[in-house]
Design a protein around this motif. Structure first.
Motif, PDB file in Angstrom:
ATOM      1  N   PHE A 244     -79.251  67.908 -16.153  1.00 27.43           N
ATOM      2  CA  PHE A 244     -79.155  66.600 -15.498  1.00 27.43           C
ATOM      3  C   PHE A 244     -79.416  66.588 -13.980  1.00 27.43           C
ATOM      4  N   PHE A 245     -79.352  67.770 -13.335  1.00 23.88           N
ATOM      5  CA  PHE A 245     -79.414  67.677 -11.870  1.00 23.88           C
ATOM      6  C   PHE A 245     -80.766  67.160 -11.357  1.00 23.88           C
ATOM      7  N   LEU A 246     -81.845  67.509 -12.039  1.00 26.38           N
ATOM      8  CA  LEU A 246     -83.156  67.017 -11.589  1.00 26.38           C
ATOM      9  C   LEU A 246     -83.330  65.516 -11.834  1.00 26.38           C
TER      10      LEU A 246
ATOM     11  N   LYS B 181     -75.323  70.438 -16.735  1.00 28.75           N
ATOM     12  CA  LYS B 181     -75.574  70.255 -15.292  1.00 28.75           C
ATOM     13  C   LYS B 181     -77.008  70.677 -14.945  1.00 28.75           C
ATOM     14  N   ILE B 182     -77.446  71.783 -15.584  1.00 28.92           N
ATOM     15  CA  ILE B 182     -78.825  72.255 -15.345  1.00 28.92           C
ATOM     16  C   ILE B 182     -79.817  71.189 -15.816  1.00 28.92           C
TER      17      ILE B 182
ATOM     18  N   ILE C  77     -81.022  63.265 -12.016  1.00 30.37           N
ATOM     19  CA  ILE C  77     -80.138  62.553 -11.068  1.00 30.37           C
ATOM     20  C   ILE C  77     -80.778  62.532  -9.680  1.00 30.37           C
ATOM     21  N   ALA C  78     -81.336  63.689  -9.291  1.00 34.73           N
ATOM     22  CA  ALA C  78     -82.005  63.765  -7.987  1.00 34.73           C
ATOM     23  C   ALA C  78     -83.169  62.775  -7.938  1.00 34.73           C
TER      24      ALA C  78
ATOM     25  N   LEU D 111     -83.454  55.577  -2.944  1.00 33.62           N
ATOM     26  CA  LEU D 111     -83.562  55.674  -1.474  1.00 33.62           C
ATOM     27  C   LEU D 111     -84.945  55.242  -0.985  1.00 33.62           C
TER      28      LEU D 111
ATOM     29  N   ILE E 134     -81.814  59.255  -7.438  1.00 36.12           N
ATOM     30  CA  ILE E 134     -81.368  59.060  -6.043  1.00 36.12           C
ATOM     31  C   ILE E 134     -82.593  58.894  -5.132  1.00 36.12           C
ATOM     32  N   PHE E 135     -83.590  59.743  -5.370  1.00 33.56           N
ATOM     33  CA  PHE E 135     -84.810  59.705  -4.550  1.00 33.56           C
ATOM     34  C   PHE E 135     -85.498  58.336  -4.658  1.00 33.56           C
TER      35      PHE E 135
END
Lengths: 471, 302
Positions: free
Chosen positions: B9-11, B6-7, B13-14, B21, B17-18
């Motif tokens: 992949f979270f960046l 999770k540590i 993934i963000a 968008l 998404i960014f």
């Protein structure tokens, strides 16, 4: 330095880069923490570092001497109380008390002008003075009560007192919780780091996306611009303020806890979704927990608490709530805010025993509690007592409302809606096991945190200082 | 999934998404990080120019330096206008430092009756950027510029974009590094500025001493071989009449003295330009006005 700034981003990255090098040995760990924390605080105004150092030295030596000279322990406790409450009085309350005394003397026919004679330096409120003063006091009081052994190492003590995540706006961490943690080499596993990241990102989201985006709507309402009026408008303003102050302060606490967790330390929860409380008593167990428990342990219970009968118990409750109000700010409106809560709590003690009220559905109780808190917030936010009365009159005035403000402040309404949805989703997650299992199975925390991070970048509000910095 | 992944992949993934968008959402109307960067750069840069446009918001919205020079010109130009700017000693000293020390040099001065009032002479907008501490300046100059790619989005703008809602209220301000601000307002109301200006002149009329100080500066600067070109920035007839009646500023006397001090005075026809609020030019008119201005000063820079 504030958490939502570029300076802090650089500071934080450098701090965590070097932390593994310094954390292994006690002295280097404490020294590193103290230097980093002083840099963090001194960024705002380095001159007020001397106040923290002074306050800390008084408590460090008071604690030490209480342990060494038990016969004079009371004397050293008094020294600590005078030192801490004295500096708090000078820097936070001098104008308030001088104004009150001037008006009292004036009524007695004596013309004084104490306000004009307050030294200039005392007119500046050092950031976080109420927080670190209370934190420091808890150390001496706990040592005096024999609940904590004093530390012999001054660096150990100052690393506790000045630890940067909680230095300026809490949570007010007790010495007995943190000193012990600081004396060990902190170890962090991946799960703790992930929890830390989640707390930091969600805290920033609460502050930057929710609280900051609500501020324009609320500030314009209280600026006296009079563009809008009517009950619906003011209820929306107060609900928005309830969420602004919650997200602002809870956001700060979450970031502080997240930073500490990533370093390997644990701070207790400071906010536990207070607007989901079904009574005001429960609200105070969920709102600014570190301050509520401080007042409970160091004011309410020592006064006698509920053990001295119902009426004395009420009196102590009122005293505690009034002091809590005064802690927030040197203004009569904060004292009244404390009094309003005391009044609602008093009423609650009585009606909670009535059978009819016990049958009220929980959802309705949550709503009633929220409305009570929102009414009290009027005094907290208003610029003056007169303005709070005007706002309250508008809220309870039975007249038709103009809803044009909903389109003018469309953005604020969206973020207010989002804040409410998040709280309701929390309620759902807590009460429905099926929701919890879906959340875990699909690792929704990963998606939510990534999305929150994007929202921080794309939907951040105009940068505002944390509201609780002024307390 | 374990916490470790999770540590990791979270960046990413963000970031995904960014980017998604950013592709889907409309460009925000206002980029405030970039706005602050532009103002701080205007105030704290030490770069010197051949042509300066100075004055108040009618100048920073009305004179686009890009249109002052040919594409291949060896000269450079900048707009140093600020909101409600007045010709105070402090502001003129700031301007003097930004003109090149030799070569062809022109200072374009937008002169409005408000320029010499006590309120304008405070230069609060200019001072708010000038008085920033070094850290703030450094941060805005070198870090905020990067935030250009990260503007703040407004749910209302997104809603309007996706629902094709008719935009009934908009104040467009696009800040440019050359000091110009491309602006327009919806609804278009050429009388909107009259009321605030009427209020602005209450107990706040033109200061004769400030005029004298300014004219002395014109004389001194002209003596150095710098062309000082003055003009009344175009607004609307109603606005000019209001200013002339309330400001206590006498244009004909001022123009005579300005010329005597070595300044060059230009006049422009109001009917050629459109003001969206009665005070400021719509960006298309601003470009047209700058082109006309460029033609008139061409001889001084060739």
């Amino acid at each position: 330095m504030v958490f939502n700034s570029l300076e802090f981003l650089i500071f934080g990255l450098l701090f965590f880069l070097l932390w593994p090098l310094f954390k292994k040995k006690d002295t280097s760990r404490w020294l590193y923490l103290v230097i980093a924390s002083f840099l963090f605080y001194g960024w705002w105004d380095w001159r007020f570092l001397f106040l923290i150092i002074g306050s800390g030295l008084i408590d460090y030596f008071s604690g030490l001497w209480i342990g060494k000279f038990p016969k004079f322990s009371k004397l050293f406790l008094i020294l600590s109380l005078i030192g801490n409450l004295g500096s708090l009085s000078i820097f936070k309350y001098s104008t308030f008390f001088a104004t009150a005394l001037d008006s009292l003397f004036w009524k007695l026919g004596v013309q004084t002008n104490l306000v004009a004679n307050i030294p200039e330096f005392a007119l500046i409120l050092p950031v976080g003075i109420s927080f670190y003063t209370f934190q420091s006091l808890s150390y001496t009081i706990d040592v005096y009560r024999g609940r904590l052994s004093p530390t012999n190492n001054i660096l150990h003590f100052f690393s506790y007192l000045s630890m940067f995540p909680q230095l300026v706006a809490g949570p007010i961490v007790r010495a007995k919780d943190l000193l012990k943690q600081l004396s060990k080499v902190p170890t962090v596993n991946a799960l703790q780091v992930w929890h830390g990241i989640k707390l930091i990102v969600f805290g920033l989201f609460q502050k930057v996306v929710i609280a900051d985006n609500l501020s324009l709507f609320i500030d314009s309402a209280f600026s006296g611009s009079k563009h809008y009026d009517g009950p619906a408008y003011w209820w929306f303003v107060m609900v928005a303020f309830a969420f602004q102050i919650y997200c602002d302060f809870s956001g700060y606490s979450l970031i502080a806890r997240g930073l500490a967790k990533t370093m390997g330390y644990h701070f207790k929860m400071n906010f536990n979704h207070p607007y989901l409380s079904s009574s005001l008593k429960e609200f105070w167990g969920r709102w600014h927990i570190s301050l509520s428990t401080w007042f409970r342990d160091y004011v309410y219970i020592p006064l006698g608490g509920a053990r001295r009968g119902i009426y004395l118990g009420m009196l102590f409750l009122w005293l505690t709530m009034l002091l809590s109000g005064l802690w927030h700010g040197a203004n009569i409106t904060f004292v009244i805010w404390g009094a309003v809560h005391a009044l609602f709590l008093t009423l609650e003690r009585f009606y909670s025993k009535v059978q009819f009220f016990r049958r009220i559905p929980k959802g309705l109780l949550i709503l009633i509690t929220f409305i009570q808190a929102s009414i009290a917030w009027v005094f907290f936010r208003a610029e003056s007592f007169d303005q709070s009365i005007i706002v309250l009159k508008s809220m309870f005035m039975f007249q038709s409302s103009d809803f044009k403000f909903l389109t003018t402040y469309f953005d604020a309404m969206i973020f207010l809606g989002l804040a409410i949805v998040i709280e309701l989703a929390t309620l759902l997650k807590r009460t429905k096991i099926s929701v919890q299992s879906v959340y875990k199975r699909y690792n929704l925390d990963l998606l939510f945190i990534s999305t929150a991070l994007v929202a921080i970048v794309m939907f951040r509000g105009e940068g505002q200082q944390f509201i609780y910095f002024q307390f | 999934m374990t916490a470790k992944y999770k540590i990791i992949f979270f960046l990413p993934i963000a970031l995904i998404i960014f980017l998604v968008l950013k592709m889907i959402l409309p460009t925000p109307n206002l980029n405030d990080s970039y706005r602050d960067y532009c103002w701080v750069k205007k105030t704290h840069s030490t770069e010197q120019f051949n042509i300066l446009a100075i004055g108040d918001s009618r100048i920073y919205k009305g004179v686009n330096p890009t249109y002052l020079l040919d594409v291949n010109s060896e000269f450079n130009a900048v707009n140093l206008g600020y909101s409600s700017a007045g010709y105070s000693k402090e502001y003129l000293s700031f301007v003097s430092k930004r003109i090149k020390e030799k070569g062809k040099r022109v200072i374009l001065c937008g002169v409005t009756p408000y320029s010499f009032t006590p309120e304008a002479l405070k230069n609060e907008h200019y001072s708010s950027f000038h008085d920033k501490n070094t850290t703030e300046v450094y941060k805005m100059l070198y870090l905020s510029g990067y935030l250009k790619s990260f503007p703040r989005y407004s749910p209302e703008e997104i809603w309007d974009y996706f629902t094709d809602a008719l935009i009934t209220h908009l104040y467009h301000n696009d800040f440019k590094e050359n000091g110009w601000v491309e602006s327009y307002k919806i609804p278009f109301d050429s009388t909107a500025g009259l009321r605030p200006y009427r209020i602005n002149f209450i107990d706040n009329t033109a200061d004769k001493n400030a005029e004298k100080e300014y004219l002395k500066w014109v004389k001194d600067i002209s003596a150095e071989g710098i062309k000082i070109v003055g003009f009344r920035p175009p607004s609307t007839l109603a606005m000019e009449e209001l200013e002339d009646s309330l400001s206590g500023f006498n244009y004909s006397n001022f123009i005579n003295e300005f010329k005597q001090m070595g300044g060059i005075w230009l006049t422009f026809s109001l009917k050629d330009y459109k003001s969206y609020d009665g005070s400021h030019l719509h960006y298309e008119s601003a470009n047209k006005f700058t082109e006309n201005l460029a033609q008139k000063i061409e001889k001084y820079i060739k």
